[in-house]
Write a protein that holds these residues in place. Structure first.
Motif, short mmCIF file in Angstrom:
data_model
loop_
_atom_site.label_atom_id
_atom_site.label_comp_id
_atom_site.label_asym_id
_atom_site.label_seq_id
_atom_site.Cartn_x
_atom_site.Cartn_y
_atom_site.Cartn_z
N THR A 211 -1.61 4.63 5.08
CA THR A 211 -1.46 3.19 4.95
C THR A 211 -1.97 2.47 6.19
O THR A 211 -2.70 1.48 6.10
CB THR A 211 0.01 2.82 4.69
OG1 THR A 211 0.46 3.48 3.50
CG2 THR A 211 0.20 1.34 4.53
N ALA B 124 -5.52 0.12 -3.30
CA ALA B 124 -4.91 -0.26 -2.01
C ALA B 124 -5.51 -1.57 -1.51
O ALA B 124 -4.78 -2.43 -0.98
CB ALA B 124 -5.11 0.85 -0.99
N ILE C 196 0.84 -1.21 0.00
CA ILE C 196 0.00 0.00 0.00
C ILE C 196 0.86 1.25 0.00
O ILE C 196 0.57 2.21 -0.71
CB ILE C 196 -0.97 -0.01 1.20
CG1 ILE C 196 -1.99 -1.13 1.04
CG2 ILE C 196 -1.70 1.33 1.30
CD1 ILE C 196 -2.85 -1.36 2.25
#
Length: 170
Positions: A69, A165, A58
């Protein structure tokens, strides 16, 4: 944020020096505590192979920092079986159309029903991504060229980053 705002207000009004020093001390304590918490979270992530791999994947997205993240990993862990539509809703990025009542001609908005944390983290990531991530920059500029408002384009990039992500975390 509350203490920083209070400090700014007191400083502008030529407030008491004791209050200003006290607020600066409190802000310093909060900053230290925040760094400590982030370090603890990063330690937990580094001890788990799956989380560590997800974190590395990510954070490789240009525009998503370590706080973003960590927040996204928390979202993905909290809702492990969520698909991209559900994640979009949980982040409050899903569109709402007005289709009843007398004012149905209003513009579509995002629902904001999800967590404010994820929208805030993703928004700051988008501001960086549209400048430095070539793929997101092209996507953003294409939307702008198609006469989309900048906010609409930013929300679209936020959603795209969220979906990417999630795929990288899985």
């Amino acid at each position: 944020s509350m203490f920083r705002n209070h400090l700014e207000a007191v400083s502008r009004k030529d407030g008491d020096i004791y209050i200003i020093k006290s607020l600066k001390k409190e802000i310093s304590k909060f900053d230290k505590k925040e760094k400590e918490i982030i370090q603890n979270i990063k330690q937990i992530i580094s001890n788990d192979k799956k989380l560590s791999d997800g974190y590395d994947n990510i954070i490789s997205i240009i525009g998503v920092g370590e706080i973003g993240t960590i927040a996204l990993i928390y979202l993905f862990i909290k809702y492990p079986d969520a698909n991209k539509k559900q994640l979009t809703s949980l982040a409050g990025l899903d569109p709402i159309e007005f289709n009843s009542g007398t004012s149905i001609n209003r513009k579509t908005k995002i629902s904001k029903a999800g967590s404010k944390l994820y929208r805030g983290v993703l928004f700051m990531g988008v501001m960086s991504a549209v400048r430095f991530n070539p793929d997101m920059k092209i996507f953003y500029e294409r939307l702008i060229d198609n006469h989309k408002h900048t906010t609409v384009a930013q929300v679209a990039v936020m959603r795209k980053i969220l979906v990417i992500a999630h795929a990288l975390f899985k």
